[in-house]
Design a protein around this motif. Structure first.
Motif: not given
Length: 69
Positions: A23-28, A43-44, A67-68
């Motif tokens: 599970y990936w979340v884009v931080v920046s 996107q972020e 960053a993810i």
């Protein structure tokens, strides 16, 4: 939780895991995701789920680090 940083213009190799989903979340930054044959951009603060046995890749086509988590 793992933090992955991809430099501008770089990409990770195509991968596939038999025993684990992700599970990936884009931080920046902006992520180009390949999940099997489907390509899309996140996107972020956007996220995606990669089920096990799916071929996947993460790419940064932007000019700033991605960053993810």
């Amino acid at each position: 939780i793992k933090r992955i940083v991809v430099n501008p213009g770089a990409k990770l190799s195509m991968q596939m895991h038999n025993e684990r989903s992700e599970y990936w979340v884009v931080v920046s930054g902006v992520a180009k995701i390949t999940n099997n044959e489907i390509e899309f951009t996140l996107q972020e603060n956007q996220s995606t789920y990669i089920p096990k046995t799916q071929k996947h890749r993460l790419e940064n086509r932007s000019g700033k680090p991605l960053a993810i988590i």
